[in-house]
Every structure is written in structure tokens, then in C-alpha cells.
Design an enzyme around this catalytic site. Structure first.
Site, PDB file in Angstrom:
ATOM      1  CG  HIS A   1      -1.929  -1.123   1.175  1.00 30.29           C
ATOM      2  ND1 HIS A   1      -2.588  -1.581   2.293  1.00 30.29           N
ATOM      3  CD2 HIS A   1      -2.375  -1.889   0.146  1.00 30.29           C
ATOM      4  CE1 HIS A   1      -3.397  -2.560   1.964  1.00 30.29           C
ATOM      5  NE2 HIS A   1      -3.279  -2.779   0.667  1.00 30.29           N
TER       6      HIS A   1
ATOM      7  CE  LYS B   1       6.012   0.640  -1.789  1.00 29.55           C
ATOM      8  NZ  LYS B   1       4.715  -0.052  -1.953  1.00 29.55           N
TER       9      LYS B   1
ATOM     10  CG  HIS C   1      -6.387  -3.863  -7.192  1.00 30.20           C
ATOM     11  ND1 HIS C   1      -5.627  -2.734  -7.403  1.00 30.20           N
ATOM     12  CD2 HIS C   1      -6.049  -4.315  -5.973  1.00 30.20           C
ATOM     13  CE1 HIS C   1      -4.867  -2.503  -6.351  1.00 30.20           C
ATOM     14  NE2 HIS C   1      -5.095  -3.459  -5.474  1.00 30.20           N
TER      15      HIS C   1
ATOM     16  CG  HIS D   1      -3.435  -5.613  -9.256  1.00 29.74           C
ATOM     17  ND1 HIS D   1      -2.570  -6.569  -9.724  1.00 29.74           N
ATOM     18  CD2 HIS D   1      -3.241  -5.568  -7.908  1.00 29.74           C
ATOM     19  CE1 HIS D   1      -1.896  -7.080  -8.702  1.00 29.74           C
ATOM     20  NE2 HIS D   1      -2.286  -6.495  -7.594  1.00 29.74           N
TER      21      HIS D   1
ATOM     22  N   PRO E   1      -0.382   0.727 -11.362  1.00 26.18           N
ATOM     23  CG  PRO E   1      -0.442   0.226  -9.070  1.00 26.18           C
ATOM     24  CD  PRO E   1      -1.265   0.148 -10.337  1.00 26.18           C
ATOM     25  N   GLY E   2       3.232   0.870 -11.146  1.00 24.55           N
ATOM     26  CA  GLY E   2       4.447   0.065 -11.152  1.00 24.55           C
ATOM     27  C   GLY E   2       4.932  -0.117  -9.723  1.00 24.55           C
TER      28      GLY E   2
END
Length: 402
Positions: free
Chosen positions: A167, A401, A275, A331, A307-308
Site C-alpha cells: 500500500h 509506504k 482490484h 492491477h 501502478p508500477g
């Protein structure tokens, strides 16, 4: 060019949109495709990798049944992104201060809001519409409450919090040097509790009916049963909570940003996409329950976010409505190695090198999120040009993060 490989070794085919897939993920896909409730086929996205029971990066359509472990325990996990009228040149020179301000506004990791401060506040009022619905669910399934200490306080205090793992909250710049805020989170502790409770209930129900499964984590509820209805009600609640959680985080992150930059407005609509979820949809003229485990909806014209890793680009995409993929796409980049393997293979110096130029944590606590632990996002995108088109390319300048 897109790669689509079709496997016919199970009861229904598996269509795979990549050639980068390991044996464990293949076996899980075959297990899912052997279930009697899965129809007409399974689709595996380019970021596919092994999960618990069902494969991460898979789209699983079912007739008259739902598989709780396919949805998982981070129910409703997904993305939210907004573009601002700010440009890169208007960001402060000291990005560390901006990162700290966002972290102060949005608790990360195990952090949550203080009960004494949020009780009776606008924060608590934001969650009030969900309260009566949750009371009905818990009245029927008191075990959910027993699995989480300080039950009511916890889910309210975690509203507007990030959590840990993959996340994140990011400040990004697009191809026009416009500033975006993008974040990724889900239904926090309460979603985890609901997921674990109903996964265990499904396993118990399968044993009671003596149903043989290729993997006990693929236990399912059949439509018409009380547990089916109760799970659908609970998973709908958790998905709504996850959406509200991201909305509250975004509000707080934007307020933190506003204290460090010139006045700005939001430019265009916010992009939201789950997702990890299940939805009732029609495909091929048939009403199905479609579970996207690490996949997003990509209906024709629909905007989504892929997102990467914390050192790679991310993409805002527009869906092409590909029917073979059940109008879905990946996703994210998808993990190439497990968290434990990443920790064995890399250290904080590797992390610092791979995130050079990005304001983020560079300590041993997030080495498991190192970019090298993920697939190449460019290759993932190349394998799904039949599924989506790129609208914006984003590069992060701040990555938060837990």
C-alpha cells in the site's frame, strides 16, 4: 505485442496474457479452472503470480457461486488518483517535509487515528452510513466481532489510514509536468477479519457437504444458501468501506499538500478502481459473479490505474472492453519474488540505489518492496495492449509506504 496462451488441461480453459508465469501460478490457475462453478473460462492478466488458493492477477467468473479466498482478505483493495492544476516546478524544494506532512495526516503501517480525537468528529460521521449495515452483518455473525479487539473503535480509527505491505501514497508527475496524488489501499483490519471469517466458514461448509476440492482455499458458497447471501452482503460492505477509506486518505493528503504549495484545484474527475473484489456482471449474455483478484475492470472507455513498483512508472489507462478478458486488465506490475525472497536477495543499499531520486523510505523495513521484486511494468503493459490504452504516464517523486 499481446501474448495470449490458452490452457485446456482443466474443466474450462485458462487464457493467459503473458509468457512470464511460474509453475505455482499455473497450478493455481488449473485448480481454479477445475471447479464446477467456474464458467466459461479463467483469464490471467500479465501481472499474474501465485497467491493463496487463487492466483493474483486472475479474473474468475462463476455461475451461482462465490469463492471467498478468491476475493481474499484485503477486500476492496484498489487505487485512487487525482490530477491537480499544480506543475512540477511548484512543488517545494524540500520534498522530505511534504512527505512528512502527508505521513502525519495519513497514518501508515500499524498506525491509526486516535479514538478520543475521531469519536464524534466529522471523521466518525463519514463512516456513519456504514454502521447500521455492519450491525446487521455482525448480528448474524458475531464471530467477526470476536476476531477483532475493540471492534467498533478499530474500523473507525482505521478509516483514512494506509496500512503496510504494498500500500502506498505517491506524489507523481505526468508527461505534461502536472502533479498527481495517487494512493493504494483497501479495507484494512475489518476487511481482513471479514475475509478470514468467511473463508473459514466456506471451508467448513465444503467439509459438511463432503465436496472434494483441489485446494481447500477454493471453498465456495452456492447461490441460494444463507452463507452465500451473508457473504455477498459482507463483501459489499467491505468494498464500500475500502472506497471510503481511500476517499478519506485522499482528502487528508490533499490538505497536507495544500499547506506546502501555491493554491491549486483538482483537474478532472477522480479515478477509483477496486482490484480485489467480486461483482455481478453480464458476459456473453449470461449473468455471472466475476471475481477480480489483482485485476481491475477495463470496460470500453473506463479509466483505471496500473501502478508500477516504488521505483517504476505508473499508468492511467482507458479500457478497451475486451470480452475474452471479461473487460479486465492487470492491477499493477505483479510480484516476481516473495517478500521473504526479496529480503534474502537485497539490502537497504540496493533499495537506495533502485529508488534514487525518489523521496521515500530507504530502510530495511521496506526492502521487500524493492523494485527488483516486481515484474517489469513496461513488459506488463506491452502484453495488454488489447485490453487497455495508455492515457497518462506517471513518475513518482514521493512514495510513502508503511
Amino acid at each position: 505485442m499481446p501474448i495470449v496462451t490458452t490452457m485446456h488441461k482443466a474443466r474450462v480453459p485458462v487464457h493467459i496474457y503473458t509468457d512470464d508465469i511460474d509453475h505455482a501460478a499455473l497450478q493455481q490457475l488449473l485448480n481454479v479452472a477445475s471447479l464446477p462453478v467456474v464458467h466459461p473460462h479463467v483469464a490471467a492478466m500479465p501481472d499474474v503470480h501465485a497467491g493463496i488458493g487463487a492466483t493474483v492477477g486472475s479474473v474468475i467468473p462463476t455461475r451461482g457461486a462465490v469463492i471467498p479466498a478468491a476475493v481474499g482478505v484485503d477486500i476492496g483493495c484498489g487505487m485512487n488518483a487525482v490530477r491537480t492544476t499544480l506543475t512540477a516546478s511548484q512543488l517545494p524544494d524540500n520534498l522530505a517535509r511534504l512527505r512528512s506532512a502527508i505521513e502525519a495526516a495519513v497514518p501508515v503501517g500499524l498506525g491509526q487515528h486516535d479514538w478520543d480525537k475521531v469519536r464524534g468528529s466529522s471523521h466518525a460521521r463519514a463512516g456513519r452510513p456504514l454502521n447500521d449495515r455492519l450491525d446487521r452483518i455482525v448480528a448474524k455473525h458475531g464471530g467477526i466481532m470476536k476476531m477483532q479487539r475493540k471492534f467498533v473503535q478499530t474500523w473507525i480509527c482505521q478509516l483514512g489510514t494506509l496500512g503496510g505491505g504494498n500500500h502506498f501514497v505517491e506524489v507523481c508527475i505526468d508527461e505534461e509536468e502536472r502533479v498527481w496524488i495517487m494512493l493504494h489501499s483497501g479495507s484494512r483490519g475489518i476487511g481482513n477479519v471479514i475475509g478470514r471469517y468467511f473463508i473459514a466458514a466456506a471451508q467448513k461448509d465444503m467439509r459438511r457437504h463432503q465436496v472434494n476440492l483441489p485446494d481447500r482455499d477454493l471453498a465456495y458458497f452456492s447461490e441460494g444458501s444463507t452463507l452465500f447471501d451473508d457473504y455477498v452482503e459482507a463483501v459489499d460492505w467491505a468494498q464500500d468501506y475500502a472506497l471510503l477509506n481511500r476517499s478519506e486518505m485522499m482528502r487528508r493528503a490533499l490538505e497536507a499538500l495544500a499547506r506546502h504549495v501555491p493554491p491549486f484545484r483538482l483537474d478532472g474527475e477522480a479515478i477509483n478502481c477496486h482490484h480485489n473484489y467480486v461483482a455481478r456482471e453480464t458476459h456473453g449474455g449470461e449473468r455471472l459473479y466475476v471475481t477480480r483478484k489483482g485485476a481491475i475492470s477495463a470496460r470500453e472507455g473506463e479509466l483505471g490505474i496500473i501502478p508500477g513498483s516504488m521505483g517504476a512508472r505508473s499508468y492511467v489507462v482507458r479500457g478497451k472492453g475486451n470480452p475474452d478478458a471479461f473487460c479486465s486488465c492487470s492491477h499493477g506490475a505483479g510480484r516476481r519474488m516473495s517478500r521473504s525472497e526479496a529480503k534474502r536477495s537485497f539490502d537497504r543499499f540496493d533499495l537506495a540505489a533502485q529508488t534514487e531520486g525518489i523521496e521515500c523510505r530507504k530502510d530495511a523495513g521496506v526492502v521487500d518492496e524493492i523494485p527488483a521484486a516486481y515484474k517489469d511494468i513496461e513488459q506488463v503493459m506491452a502484453h495488454q495492449t488489447d485490453l487497455v490504452e495508455v492515457v497518462h504516464t506517471l513518475r513518482q517523486v514521493i512514495c510513502i509506504k508503511g
